[in-house]
Design an enzyme around this catalytic site. Sequence first.
Site, PDB file in Angstrom:
ATOM      1  N   ARG A  45       0.809  -1.222   0.000  1.00 30.04           N
ATOM      2  CA  ARG A  45       0.000   0.000   0.000  1.00 30.04           C
ATOM      3  C   ARG A  45       0.841   1.270   0.000  1.00 30.04           C
ATOM      4  O   ARG A  45       0.300   2.384   0.000  1.00 30.04           O
ATOM      5  CB  ARG A  45      -0.938   0.005   1.196  1.00 30.04           C
ATOM      6  CG  ARG A  45      -0.273  -0.119   2.533  1.00 30.04           C
ATOM      7  CD  ARG A  45      -1.320  -0.284   3.634  1.00 30.04           C
ATOM      8  NE  ARG A  45      -0.720  -0.640   4.900  1.00 30.04           N
ATOM      9  CZ  ARG A  45      -1.423  -0.995   5.967  1.00 30.04           C
ATOM     10  NH1 ARG A  45      -2.736  -1.049   5.893  1.00 30.04           N
ATOM     11  NH2 ARG A  45      -0.828  -1.315   7.092  1.00 30.04           N
ATOM     12  N   HIS A  79      12.007 -23.509   5.287  1.00 33.51           N
ATOM     13  CA  HIS A  79      13.355 -23.172   4.806  1.00 33.51           C
ATOM     14  C   HIS A  79      14.401 -24.184   5.257  1.00 33.51           C
ATOM     15  O   HIS A  79      15.457 -24.293   4.627  1.00 33.51           O
ATOM     16  CB  HIS A  79      13.746 -21.765   5.258  1.00 33.51           C
ATOM     17  CG  HIS A  79      13.980 -21.607   6.724  1.00 33.51           C
ATOM     18  ND1 HIS A  79      12.967 -21.319   7.606  1.00 33.51           N
ATOM     19  CD2 HIS A  79      15.116 -21.707   7.467  1.00 33.51           C
ATOM     20  CE1 HIS A  79      13.463 -21.239   8.819  1.00 33.51           C
ATOM     21  NE2 HIS A  79      14.764 -21.472   8.773  1.00 33.51           N
ATOM     22  N   HIS A 131       9.742 -27.932  11.181  1.00 32.91           N
ATOM     23  CA  HIS A 131      11.156 -28.236  10.964  1.00 32.91           C
ATOM     24  C   HIS A 131      11.550 -29.616  11.491  1.00 32.91           C
ATOM     25  O   HIS A 131      12.113 -30.441  10.763  1.00 32.91           O
ATOM     26  CB  HIS A 131      12.036 -27.190  11.652  1.00 32.91           C
ATOM     27  CG  HIS A 131      11.819 -25.792  11.185  1.00 32.91           C
ATOM     28  ND1 HIS A 131      11.389 -25.487   9.918  1.00 32.91           N
ATOM     29  CD2 HIS A 131      11.982 -24.593  11.808  1.00 32.91           C
ATOM     30  CE1 HIS A 131      11.308 -24.177   9.786  1.00 32.91           C
ATOM     31  NE2 HIS A 131      11.653 -23.619  10.916  1.00 32.91           N
ATOM     32  N   ASP A 164       6.031 -23.538  16.594  1.00 30.78           N
ATOM     33  CA  ASP A 164       6.926 -22.759  15.749  1.00 30.78           C
ATOM     34  C   ASP A 164       7.982 -23.630  15.085  1.00 30.78           C
ATOM     35  O   ASP A 164       8.399 -23.345  13.957  1.00 30.78           O
ATOM     36  CB  ASP A 164       7.605 -21.675  16.592  1.00 30.78           C
ATOM     37  CG  ASP A 164       8.385 -20.686  15.750  1.00 30.78           C
ATOM     38  OD1 ASP A 164       7.887 -20.294  14.677  1.00 30.78           O
ATOM     39  OD2 ASP A 164       9.496 -20.314  16.153  1.00 30.78           O
ATOM     40  N   LYS A 186      18.177 -26.417   3.146  1.00 33.05           N
ATOM     41  CA  LYS A 186      19.569 -26.421   3.581  1.00 33.05           C
ATOM     42  C   LYS A 186      20.304 -27.628   2.998  1.00 33.05           C
ATOM     43  O   LYS A 186      19.769 -28.729   2.952  1.00 33.05           O
ATOM     44  CB  LYS A 186      19.646 -26.427   5.111  1.00 33.05           C
ATOM     45  CG  LYS A 186      19.131 -25.129   5.747  1.00 33.05           C
ATOM     46  CD  LYS A 186      19.248 -25.168   7.247  1.00 33.05           C
ATOM     47  CE  LYS A 186      18.773 -23.869   7.860  1.00 33.05           C
ATOM     48  NZ  LYS A 186      19.618 -22.717   7.525  1.00 33.05           N
TER      49      LYS A 186
END
Length: 532
Positions: A87, A224, A286, A281, A228
């Site tokens: 915006r 992510h 992971h 989290d 790796k």
Amino acid sequence: MPRPSSCRQHSRRADPVAESTTTSTADWVNPLRDERDKRVPHIAGPCSLVIFGVTGDLARKKVMPAVYDLANRGLLPPGFALVGFARRDWEHEDFAKIVLDAVKDHARTPFRQEVWDRLAEGVRFVQGTFDDDKAFATLADTLHKLDGERGTGGNHAFYLAIPPDSFPVVLGQLSKAGLAEPEDGQWRRVVIEKPFGHDLASAKELNSLVNKTFPEKSVFRIDHYLGKETVQNILALRFANQLFEPIWNANYVDHVQITMAEDIGLGGRGGYYDGIGAARDVIQNHLLQLLAFTAMEEPINFHPKELQAEKVKVLSAVKLVEPLDETTSRGQYAAGWQGGEQVVGLLDEEGFSKDSKTETFAAITLAVDTRRWAGVPFYLRTGKRLGRRVTEIAVVLKRAPHLPFDSTMTEELGQNAFVVRVQPDEGVTMRFGSKVPGSSMEVRDVNMDFSYGSAFTESSPEAYERLILDVLLGEPSLFPVNEEVELSWEILDPVLDHWAKSGAPESYESGGWGPASADAMMERTGRQWRRP
């Protein structure tokens, strides 16, 4: 070993991959790539990347620098376009300056003006809010013009670097503007960052929402950690060598520890983290993905369909170990010393209430109910304000009988271990016993190390480089599918429900290795946590 939990129930599917995740999996595999030498870098075809949330840290520190690094390595097409949507009252040149600053501050590869000049030619910006129909009409017009000006061929990926509560409106606008449906010979893809829901119910709702706009084959959920090099190297170590696979089972392995430890606190991230906690989290995504790579069977080949099928099989076989009071642990960091300075506890961090029950340390015990892993516990832990920053997978072997040795000869000998260091100092360590030099027979632990930094002249690409390139190539091997996400929540939900009824998390001192209950959890079975 404590008994597997019966509190998690779900039907086992005859087909290891659900219909919703495999209906068009074959479409994901680029036949041209299959015929080419896998050692040759693959260059993305004509396309653009549209980023929603360009003003956030994720876009500035990870996504935009990764795009430049790909261009610098010659892995993007000459006519590639990068489009920002926000915006802010910016012109194309203003956004290009934002991208340039991000590149100079955070790119992995050296800055080269000629690379930037070529990339900047395809930088565009669209101003608007997520609920602005006209802004999305402008976005559609911008992409159509890029097809002609830059030769992007109608191929566009939409990166949602935005909070999940903004997904419904953005996905709806993409659909309404005709941006989600490609014409023949074109593709449209959407990239989603974690968290993939808050629990199983919300994950199913999110998956349903996304799949109403984009078919599953066009959805790329970024974890992510899977980008790796050392995570991908698990597959090479296991399946390209004869050395490890014969002992990679319950006959030889005593237990497996998967750790992600951070030495930082949550200063400035209270608004995001409070109410989420360490288990949601990190463990749900992971660490369970690392477990899947560690415990999966050898795939027929490395096509996405086969890799995902093996991961789904493993996650389907994972069970919690009970009783949860003894086989799980959670904690909340208190004040202490970290890196030579005194730090405050979580409840004194900005953004946290004094009665917050959000855990910053979580550990759970899992069993993999397969023939290969029967009786082998998998211990997963993660925490903030711990002794050091490290992520590793430690496969700890059973003790040898030591028949020729008396106890004094081996009293300083521990268990053999195979440790994959994901970060930092990426590499592999093998721990085994060796005779101490001298006239007496004494055996002591020694380490044999492999380091990426010293073994290869080329530095490892950042995870986002690999994953963004895979999105543009249509290569989904390293992206969790619907069923993986939902199975992960099925595993974790009973733990979260149990903790919700168990009062406040246990306190632990910053700079240590977690609460006392985590050590007690291991000691009940005669084991102990590694101190990396």
